[in-house]
Design an enzyme around this catalytic site. Structure first.
Site, PDB file in Angstrom:
ATOM      1  N   GLY B  72      -0.417  -0.219  -3.358  1.00  0.00           N
ATOM      2  CA  GLY B  72      -0.877   1.160  -3.237  1.00  0.00           C
ATOM      3  C   GLY B  72      -2.177   1.396  -3.986  1.00  0.00           C
ATOM      4  N   THR B  73      -2.307   0.770  -5.137  1.00  0.00           N
ATOM      5  CA  THR B  73      -3.541   0.925  -5.913  1.00  0.00           C
ATOM      6  C   THR B  73      -4.741   0.457  -5.101  1.00  0.00           C
ATOM      7  OG1 THR B  73      -2.429   0.731  -8.036  1.00  0.00           O
ATOM      8  CG2 THR B  73      -4.755   0.126  -7.976  1.00  0.00           C
ATOM      9  N   ASN B 150       4.522  11.534  -8.098  1.00  0.00           N
ATOM     10  CA  ASN B 150       5.423  10.519  -8.623  1.00  0.00           C
ATOM     11  C   ASN B 150       6.215  10.991  -9.831  1.00  0.00           C
ATOM     12  OD1 ASN B 150       2.629  10.442  -9.545  1.00  0.00           O
ATOM     13  ND2 ASN B 150       3.271   8.784 -10.895  1.00  0.00           N
ATOM     14  N   GLN B 178       5.030   8.019  -2.617  1.00  0.00           N
ATOM     15  CA  GLN B 178       6.324   8.520  -3.093  1.00  0.00           C
ATOM     16  C   GLN B 178       7.072   9.295  -2.016  1.00  0.00           C
ATOM     17  OE1 GLN B 178       7.838   7.675  -5.756  1.00  0.00           O
ATOM     18  NE2 GLN B 178       6.203   6.771  -6.988  1.00  0.00           N
ATOM     19  N   SER B 201       3.476   2.399   0.503  1.00  0.00           N
ATOM     20  CA  SER B 201       3.687   1.141  -0.207  1.00  0.00           C
ATOM     21  C   SER B 201       5.104   0.632   0.014  1.00  0.00           C
ATOM     22  CB  SER B 201       3.434   1.376  -1.699  1.00  0.00           C
ATOM     23  OG  SER B 201       3.787   0.232  -2.435  1.00  0.00           O
ATOM     24  N   ALA B 202       5.253  -0.696   0.001  1.00  0.00           N
ATOM     25  CA  ALA B 202       6.547  -1.306   0.324  1.00  0.00           C
ATOM     26  C   ALA B 202       7.563  -1.202  -0.808  1.00  0.00           C
ATOM     27  CB  ALA B 202       6.348  -2.778   0.691  1.00  0.00           C
ATOM     28  N   HIS B 203       7.134  -1.414  -2.042  1.00  0.00           N
ATOM     29  CA  HIS B 203       8.126  -1.596  -3.099  1.00  0.00           C
ATOM     30  C   HIS B 203       8.765  -0.294  -3.564  1.00  0.00           C
ATOM     31  CE1 HIS B 203       6.144  -0.553  -7.057  1.00  0.00           C
ATOM     32  NE2 HIS B 203       5.082  -0.576  -6.279  1.00  0.00           N
ATOM     33  N   THR B 239      -6.214 -14.085   2.704  1.00  0.00           N
ATOM     34  CA  THR B 239      -5.060 -14.574   3.466  1.00  0.00           C
ATOM     35  C   THR B 239      -3.909 -13.575   3.373  1.00  0.00           C
ATOM     36  OG1 THR B 239      -5.693 -16.860   3.102  1.00  0.00           O
ATOM     37  CG2 THR B 239      -3.392 -16.470   3.654  1.00  0.00           C
ATOM     38  N   CYS B 325       3.292   3.222 -16.033  1.00  0.00           N
ATOM     39  CA  CYS B 325       1.961   2.662 -15.914  1.00  0.00           C
ATOM     40  C   CYS B 325       1.806   1.597 -16.957  1.00  0.00           C
ATOM     41  CB  CYS B 325       0.895   3.732 -16.072  1.00  0.00           C
ATOM     42  SG  CYS B 325       0.243   4.182 -14.467  1.00  0.00           S
TER      43      CYS B 325
END
Lengths: 403, 392, 132
Positions: B72-73, B150, B178, B201-203, B239, B325
């Site tokens: 995400g960053t 968040n 979020q 974002s995935a996580h 990649t 963070c």
């Protein structure tokens, strides 16, 4: 029984070593904490794993763990090193030196720096693929701030003289970056003695997972960089973003195994590579691209004259190899690396890169040799160029109806 | 083995077993580089393409609008800096409560000649309308407002906010990291209202760390952050992280299929937790605003947050103090400052973010642990002392 | 690169590979492309006295699609008069082989090879031979 196609493209990517995958598993499952979470055990556990992996990466190249910054891969490492250093030291000068046979991640980054107002010299290499130190010396200017030379070339596997280049750079106070994505586990790297300031690493070329790399940033003498990814201030501000623990753990384990096993492994792979070379050397008009001595043991890049590369790849589809460099374009361009070596087009068009690795067997190499004999013969029977050469015609004298 | 109860799902989530099993082949036999032309490479390419379609479908976008990044960053940096590079410096507006990975790139642009406006929020964390309109009158070129915060979980009405910004020619971006999975997120609808780009974002949704996407309206010109090789339509070289991308594809599908039931279940837990917290005398932040169904942000006057979090950890409850963070910054959360919470109270802030595995028993257990701890801490002069958590 | 079944068939089993002696009566040769571009096609036709192409052979240095395109045209030109052969268009070749856009140039090259061979024939035998 052989499993087809036979993978001989270890420089494009490597399988994850099963031992590495095993080490990663808990961090894909129960140990899922965000290493930046400071308030609970899930976070601490991940942070500990991240720091252990950092130690392992540092150990392979004889550096301090504090000098290792995680990135998403060698492309990001190269971008961070070059842009970060160029921007930070821009006040000292605007000149950057690199080499024409560098990876696109370096060359494209340099092009972007040119657009930002930097001047870049792209140096020629000799026909053996190596950078000549006199050529290098001559390219340096009083306003040169940054030099980037790869340790091992991805296409032809040649090893550049980075110890000597580093010495010259240090004497002149120039920051020296080395792309070592293709080097880890294949050549010994000792950053305590090498005068290298920045070095890029990748996990997935060394039996680790994709999506993770690292940048070495020297502390003594201290090298400064402008961060390129801004946010939570991870990685001491060099590179923000949640750390992908499982990938980091995988890279750490992959580099640990490389450190422990590289000597024996390289001997084994060198024997296989030499077997392959010897096995195809009785095919007529086969040329090895790049210096054969100053080269990593797992690479063999050869041109089969008068046979076109794409049809050759099709003919040997039981071998997973690459022609030119693995890039994202649909059509096959002759490799810019081979052209930089001064290879004629018909040889640049007909090159195949064989890269052997940890799981390559003698049986696979023998199969490859047999297949190559058969298919090269067939394609040459089809080739009007081969026919002309057999008839004694010098192709350079032919007026081609160029398209 | 002692397994603490995980109540920090806004920081990261465990990988869903279905997601993990989809990823495993790509961590072993299916290891090709998608740029390779042989069968190993083509198989990897097909897997990436399929995941791209899955993520696109899950967020209401077209596959060609999906740019995979390492997180995400990176996706937020890519939009803010990449979009800015196409312009001469001008006005840039981001909400004051954005995640640092939007705020910091915006501040970076401010050092390069851009005029940065941090859009203020009200006492509950909702964007204030009048100051927003005033900034729009300055014709900002880029506007970024997160869909859900968040820390507080406050949801902004992006469709309403985007339209006037788009009208003055701004490229509107929203960080939906979020929101996705907890709320319905439909890029097509947001796009129609004027949103040009969105980060997911995935996580945070049961997928792996190390992958996120920027959804980008193709009319937007973007300068890539990472050069070299021209992957992702030239917008993001490097990649592809195949296994993680495959995981993201499956996770995004799961997130969408579960979203309604998931949100309902977590909201019920959240309401129970909030009742309990109020009865324990906690101050709940952003109470009056529409919030994510899983997020509760609270504090007790005169109780230090880090100390409380340390106690809870030992009692077996993993919660967050402020945002997760990397920096162990002692100053209170910028989000609470923007809301106008007094620094003394803000230092006590604790965030509970519920998720897939949490149950009513977890909530009761947490309340019991809090009940036992608070009383004890009230009698300690904890404030201003270095905390356990920051000393790791 | 995914190849169509027809391309694969011509590539695996190319038709009419080989060369005629240039001295043989009625033989004409068309050579197009350049090594630098990655494709060279040599198409030979053997034209009977009635102006009908009796036989054709090819050799090609190039990708699978180039090999398939030239193999296909050797089949197509056989039995055609040279005028009919001149009507073969690259679009027909591309369609028959289901060539992807990046490979269209292979079909163009094959069409050019036919034209070059016929031009060579005309040069050797004069215009009269055409209508024969």
């Amino acid at each position: 029984m052989l499993k087809l196609p036979i993978y001989l493209d270890y420089s494009a990517t490597t399988p994850i070593d099963p031992r590495v995958a095993e080490k990663m598993m808990p961090f894909l499952f129960e140990k899922f904490g965000n290493p930046a979470s400071r308030s609970h055990a899930f976070g601490w556990e991940s942070e500990t794993a991240v720091e252990e992996a950092r130690e392992e990466v540092a150990r392979l190249v004889n550096a301090d763990a504090k000098e290792i910054v995680w990135t998403s891969g060698a492309t990001e490492s190269n971008n961070l090193a070059l842009k970060g250093a160029a921007q930070f030291y821009a006040g000292k000068g605007k000149h950057i030196v690199t080499v024409k046979t560098e990876h696109k991640a370096v060359l494209d980054t340099c092009r972007e720096l040119e657009r930002q107002g930097f001047e870049v010299s792209y140096l020629e290499v000799g026909e053996n693929g190596l950078l000549d130190l006199d050529v290098f010396q001559a390219a340096l200017r009083p306003d040169t701030i940054l030099v980037s030379v790869m340790l091992v070339n991805n296409e032809i596997g040649v090893i550049q003289p980075i110890a000597e280049i580093g010495g010259i750079c240090r004497d002149k106070g120039i920051i020296f970056h080395v792309d070592a994505a293709q080097a880890t586990g294949k050549v010994a790297i000792d950053l305590a003695s090498l005068k290298v300031d920045l070095m890029s690493f990748s996990a997935h070329k060394t039996y680790g997972p994709k999506g993770i790399g690292a940048l070495y940033v020297r502390r003594k003498p201290r090298v400064r960089l402008n961060a390129q990814m801004h946010g939570g201030g991870h990685e001491r501000g060099f590179r923000s973003g949640t750390l992908a623990t499982h990938q980091i753990v995988g890279m750490g384990e992959a580099f640990r195994l490389a450190r422990l096993e590289m000597d024996a492994e390289n001997e084994r792979i060198r024997r296989l590579r030499d077997r392959l070379l010897h096995g195809i050397s009785d095919i007529e008009q086969v040329y090895v691209n790049g210096d054969l001595e100053r080269r990593v043991p797992h690479n063999l890049n050869v041109s089969f004259a008068y046979v076109e590369g794409e049809s050759l790849l099709m003919a040997i589809k039981d071998l997973a190899v690459s022609s030119g460099s693995a890039c994202t374009s649909a059509s096959l361009e002759p490799s810019y690396v081979l052209r930089a070596l001064g290879r004629e087009d018909e040889l640049a068009h007909s090159s195949i890169r064989f890269t052997l690795g940890r799981f390559t067997t003698e049986e696979e190499v023998d199969y490859a040799i047999k297949l190559l004999h058969e298919k090269i013969g067939r394609l040459r029977d089809l080739s009007p160029l081969w026919e002309m050469v057999q008839d004694g015609i010098d192709l350079r004298t032919v007026q081609w109806a160029a398209h | 083995m002692f397994a603490p109860v995980y109540l920090d799902h806004n920081a990261t989530t465990p990988i869903d077993p279905t997601v993990l099993s989809a990823m495993l082949p790509y961590l072993s036999g299916q290891f090709g580089n998608p740029s390779s032309r042989h069968e190993y490479g083509r198989a990897a390419r097909r897997a990436v393409d399929e995941a791209r379609s899955q993520v696109a479908a899950a967020v209401g976008a077209h596959a060609s609008e999906v740019i995979f990044t390492a997180g995400g960053t990176e996706a937020n940096n890519l939009f803010i800096k990449g979009a800015a590079a196409a312009y001469k410096p001008g006005v840039l507006a981001v909400s004051a409560i954005e995640h640092p990975c939007v705020l910091k790139p915006a501040e970076q642009l401010a050092r390069q000649g851009w005029t940065l406006h941090k859009l203020p929020v009200d006492g509950d964390g909702r964007l204030l309308d009048d100051p927003y309109r005033a900034v729009l009158a300055l014709k900002p070129k880029i506007v970024s407002v997160m869909l859900a915060n968040n820390e507080t979980g406050v949801v902004q009405d992006l469709a309403v906010l985007a339209a006037p910004a788009a009208q003055v020619g701004a490229l509107v971006h929203t960080d939906a990291v979020q929101a996705f999975g907890k709320l319905p997120v439909d890029f097509r609808r947001l796009n129609a209202a004027g949103v040009r780009a969105m980060t997911v974002s995935a996580h945070k949704i049961g997928g792996p760390k190390g992958v996120a996407v920027l959804i980008l309206d193709k009319r937007v010109e973007l300068q890539p952050l990472l050069a070299g090789g021209g992957h992702e339509r030239g917008l993001r070289s490097g990649t592809e992280n195949v296994a993680a991308i495959v995981g993201f594809g499956v996770a995004s599908q799961l997130a969408v299929s579960r979203q309604v039931a998931y949100a309902q279940r977590l909201l019920a837990l959240r309401l129970t937790l909030e009742d309990g917290l109020r009865s324990l005398g906690a101050v709940l932040f952003s109470r009056a605003a529409e919030r994510l169904p899983n997020t509760v942000y609270f504090a007790w006057p005169q109780i230090d947050g880090e100390t409380l979090v340390g106690h809870l950890d030992r009692a077996g409850y993993a919660v967050a103090s402020g945002a997760a963070c990397s920096s162990s910054q002692p100053e209170p959360s910028h989000v609470l400052q923007a809301i106008g919470v007094a620094p003394e109270l803000a230092r006590g802030a604790i965030r509970v973010s519920l998720g897939e595995g949490n149950t009513a028993a977890d909530v009761t257990g947490l309340l019991n642990a809090l009940y036992a701890t608070i009383d004890q801490l009230r009698h300690l002069p904890a404030m201003g002392q270095p905390s356990l958590a920051t000393m790791h | 690169m995914a190849y169509s079944i027809k391309v694969l068939d011509h590539y695996e089993n190319p038709r009419n590979v080989g060369s005629f002696s240039k001295e043989e009566p009625g033989v004409a040769t068309g050579m197009v492309g350049a090594p630098a571009c990655g494709d060279v096609m040599k198409l030979q036709i053997k034209v009977g006295r009635n102006g009908v192409i009796e036989d054709a052979k090819f050799k090609t240095y190039g990708c699978g699609s180039a090999i398939a395109s030239s193999s296909l045209v050797t089949e197509w030109v056989k039995g055609k008069t040279i005028d009919q052969a001149l009507d073969i268009k690259n679009t027909q070749i591309a369609e028959e082989l289901a060539l992807p856009p990046v490979k269209i140039h292979c079909s163009i090259l094959a069409e050019d090879a036919i034209k070059a061979a016929i031009a060579d024939y005309k040069k050797k035998h004069g215009e009269q031979a055409v209508t024969g």
